[in-house]
Design a protein around this motif. Structure first.
Motif: not given
Ligand SMILES: O=C(O)C(=O)C[C@H](O)[C@H](O)COP(=O)(O)O
Length: 209
Positions: A18, A45, A47, A71, A92, A131, A133, A159-161, A181-182
């Motif tokens: 990501v 993303t 963003r 995103t 998300p 996903k 999230f 995804t996320g953390g 993941g980022t």
């Molecule tokens: O932008 C989106 O659609 C999201 O859902 C957010 C990303 O999936 C998270 O930013 C993952 O970030 P990490 O936790 O650093 O892996």
């Protein structure tokens, strides 16, 4: 170009990188670096103002890379991402309007969910891949294990953390395909154009995840 399904998205790679890109010119070398490390998918993303140009550049110049938009939070995002060349969409969270737009987009998608009811609404539409999230914050592996019996058809990309250490633990769950993941594309390495390091992170992810 092969036609992808949402189920394919969960099997392309153990990790979907990501990415947040401030400079669209970095997109092509970044995609090439990931590909060189064995990761054939990238989620850019929406963003940053550079995101759509970055998606378009990868779609045009790195055809072996499956580029998607992340995103995605509105129907307008869906239209713009697909017009730019996104081959998949990741959101998300979900609303009815967003689900309608993604389902009608012509490309596979992973709608974000964080509750059982949201997952049920996605399943009701015949979409089994989604996903989770924010994965760690909303219950992580325990939550996914709890969903397996009541929602046996649902398949997740948490995804996320998620970290390099926890990715293999998530991937061991039967209802998880891949994780997102980022960590494969740290902002510092992208800013420094350190493509060799990013290739190495991709190789490590391929091996360990
Ligand atoms: O932008 C989106 O659609 C999201 O859902 C957010 C990303 O999936 C998270 O930013 C993952 O970030 P990490 O936790 O650093 O892996």
């Amino acid at each position: 170009m092969t036609t992808l399904t949402s189920a394919d998205l969960l099997t392309l790679s153990p990790v979907i990188p990501v990415v947040v890109l401030d400079d669209a010119d970095r997109a092509v070398p970044l995609a090439q670096a990931l590909l060189a490390g064995g990761i054939p998918v990238i989620e850019i993303t929406l963003r940053t103002p550079a995101a759509l140009a970055a998606i378009a550049a990868v779609a045009e110049r790195v055809p072996d890379m499956v580029v998607g938009a992340g995103t995605v939070t509105s129907p307008a995002h869906v239209d713009k991402a697909v017009a730019a060349g996104a081959r998949f969409l990741v959101s998300p969270g979900t609303t009815d309007a967003l689900l309608d737009a993604m389902a009608g987009s012509g490309v596979p998608y992973l709608p974000g969910i964080a509750t059982v009811s949201e997952a049920l609404r996605v399943l009701e539409r015949g979409q089994q891949e989604m996903k989770l999230f924010p994965a760690e914050a909303c219950g992580g592996r325990t939550f996914l294990q709890s969903l397996a019996s009541p929602l046996p058809d649902a398949r997740f990309c948490p995804t996320g953390g998620i970290t390099p250490d926890t990715a293999p633990l998530y991937r061991a769950l039967p209802n998880v395909g891949c994780v997102g993941g980022t960590w494969l594309t740290p902002a510092k390495l992208v800013a420094a154009a350190d493509w060799a390091q990013i290739t190495q992170l991709a190789v490590d992810a391929r091996r360990e995840a």
